[in-house]
Design a protein around this motif. Structure first.
Motif, short mmCIF file in Angstrom:
data_model
loop_
_atom_site.label_atom_id
_atom_site.label_comp_id
_atom_site.label_asym_id
_atom_site.label_seq_id
_atom_site.Cartn_x
_atom_site.Cartn_y
_atom_site.Cartn_z
N ASP A 32 22.81 42.43 -57.14
CA ASP A 32 23.00 41.65 -56.44
C ASP A 32 24.38 41.21 -56.00
O ASP A 32 24.46 40.51 -55.73
CB ASP A 32 22.19 39.31 -56.67
N LYS A 33 25.05 42.16 -56.23
CA LYS A 33 26.33 41.98 -56.04
C LYS A 33 26.90 43.37 -55.19
O LYS A 33 26.10 44.22 -55.52
CB LYS A 33 27.43 42.09 -57.52
N LEU A 34 27.68 42.29 -54.78
CA LEU A 34 28.78 43.79 -53.96
C LEU A 34 30.12 44.44 -53.82
O LEU A 34 30.56 43.34 -54.24
CB LEU A 34 28.37 42.67 -52.37
N PRO A 35 30.30 45.67 -54.32
CA PRO A 35 31.95 46.29 -54.15
C PRO A 35 32.40 45.90 -53.37
O PRO A 35 32.21 46.30 -52.34
CB PRO A 35 31.76 47.30 -55.39
N LEU A 36 33.69 45.46 -53.18
CA LEU A 36 34.35 45.73 -52.51
C LEU A 36 35.68 45.99 -52.25
O LEU A 36 36.29 45.34 -53.36
CB LEU A 36 34.80 44.11 -51.92
N GLU A 81 31.29 45.01 -69.09
CA GLU A 81 30.93 43.51 -69.39
C GLU A 81 31.25 42.73 -68.44
O GLU A 81 30.11 42.27 -68.45
CB GLU A 81 31.33 42.97 -71.09
N LEU A 82 32.52 42.29 -67.67
CA LEU A 82 32.70 41.70 -67.25
C LEU A 82 32.00 41.86 -65.90
O LEU A 82 31.87 40.85 -66.06
CB LEU A 82 34.13 41.71 -66.73
N MET A 83 31.74 42.35 -65.60
CA MET A 83 31.23 42.80 -64.26
C MET A 83 29.50 42.23 -64.30
O MET A 83 28.46 42.04 -63.61
CB MET A 83 30.53 44.71 -63.65
N GLN A 84 29.09 42.61 -65.71
CA GLN A 84 27.74 41.94 -65.85
C GLN A 84 27.28 41.06 -65.74
O GLN A 84 26.61 40.43 -65.58
CB GLN A 84 27.31 43.24 -66.49
N THR A 85 28.71 40.19 -66.31
CA THR A 85 27.95 39.08 -66.64
C THR A 85 28.36 37.32 -65.47
O THR A 85 28.67 36.55 -65.92
CB THR A 85 28.46 38.78 -67.57
N THR A 86 29.91 37.94 -64.89
CA THR A 86 30.60 36.98 -64.16
C THR A 86 30.21 37.30 -62.21
O THR A 86 29.76 38.08 -61.90
CB THR A 86 32.27 37.56 -63.87
N ASP A 87 29.51 35.99 -61.51
CA ASP A 87 29.44 35.59 -59.90
C ASP A 87 30.69 36.68 -59.56
O ASP A 87 29.92 37.61 -58.70
CB ASP A 87 28.66 34.99 -60.01
N LYS A 88 31.29 36.72 -59.70
CA LYS A 88 32.70 37.30 -58.88
C LYS A 88 34.24 37.57 -60.11
O LYS A 88 33.16 37.16 -60.47
CB LYS A 88 33.52 36.19 -57.94
N GLY A 89 35.05 38.36 -59.48
CA GLY A 89 35.07 39.20 -60.01
C GLY A 89 36.85 40.73 -59.37
O GLY A 89 36.26 40.45 -58.52
N TRP A 111 33.81 42.45 -56.68
CA TRP A 111 32.65 42.36 -56.28
C TRP A 111 32.20 40.95 -55.78
O TRP A 111 33.26 39.37 -57.24
CB TRP A 111 31.58 42.75 -57.86
N VAL A 112 31.29 40.47 -55.18
CA VAL A 112 30.74 39.12 -55.18
C VAL A 112 29.38 39.13 -54.23
O VAL A 112 28.91 39.66 -54.86
CB VAL A 112 31.65 38.44 -53.55
N PRO A 113 29.08 37.99 -55.42
CA PRO A 113 27.47 37.90 -54.45
C PRO A 113 27.38 38.20 -52.89
O PRO A 113 27.86 38.09 -51.98
CB PRO A 113 26.71 36.44 -54.57
N LYS A 114 26.04 38.91 -53.39
CA LYS A 114 25.45 39.69 -51.88
C LYS A 114 25.07 38.75 -50.62
O LYS A 114 25.59 38.93 -49.67
CB LYS A 114 24.64 40.49 -51.85
#
Length: 163
Positions: free
Chosen positions: A93-97, A125-133, A158-161
């Motif tokens: 459910d996240k979009l990489p940018l 771990e950070l990518m798996q557990t935070t909505d944005k970063g 990354w941000v939520p889709k």
């Protein structure tokens, strides 16, 4: 709660096949999704989820005026390799940018180019557990002689889709 990532599922499944077949299938999928990578001929050589290795052959479509891999093709190689490793580690459910691409061309390249991108356990771990970063993805680009003609800094966000 994070959602399943179809790309990660695909990579995990095809990594169970013989290496030649796994490389072929992942490369075909990648080229289908990233059209410019197909045009330049980027190949996925390896990925285990923490590391990805890509190759750009020194072919005519990707050459500059002096017969080596074009600077833009080298940038695409580094961006593709780092983007792929980020993409397979994000929840579905996240979009990489790509946020920042800092490229320093320090030597003349010879022959085929290889990029190796890696993520640490803490970054995953950070990518798996935070909505944005964002993460600074380590990538090394070398040529056929083993020198590093390109020094890269790739920062991916990354941000939520869906907002």
């Amino acid at each position: 709660m994070s959602t399943n990532n179809p790309l990660r599922h695909f990579v995990n499944k095809v990594n169970q096949y013989p290496q030649w077949l796994s490389r072929f299938l992942i490369t075909q999928l990648f080229r289908h999704k990233v059209k410019l990578a197909g045009t330049t001929g980027i190949e996925v050589l390896f990925t285990d989820g923490k590391t990805a290795t890509y190759r750009q052959k020194n072919r005519r479509k990707a050459q500059n005026h002096i017969g080596s891999v074009h600077a833009a093709a080298m940038a695409l190689l580094a961006e593709s390799c780092t983007g792929f490793i980020v993409g397979i580690n994000l929840p579905g459910d996240k979009l990489p940018l790509i946020k920042t691409m800092n490229l320093n061309y320090v030597k003349r390249a010879t022959g085929d180019m290889t990029a190796v991108a890696t993520l640490t356990d803490a970054q995953i771990e950070l990518m798996q557990t935070t909505d944005k970063g964002e993460v600074n993805v380590q990538v090394t680009v070398t040529d056929a002689t083993g020198i590093e003609p390109l020094i890269c800094e790739m920062i991916w966000a990354w941000v939520p889709k869906k907002r």
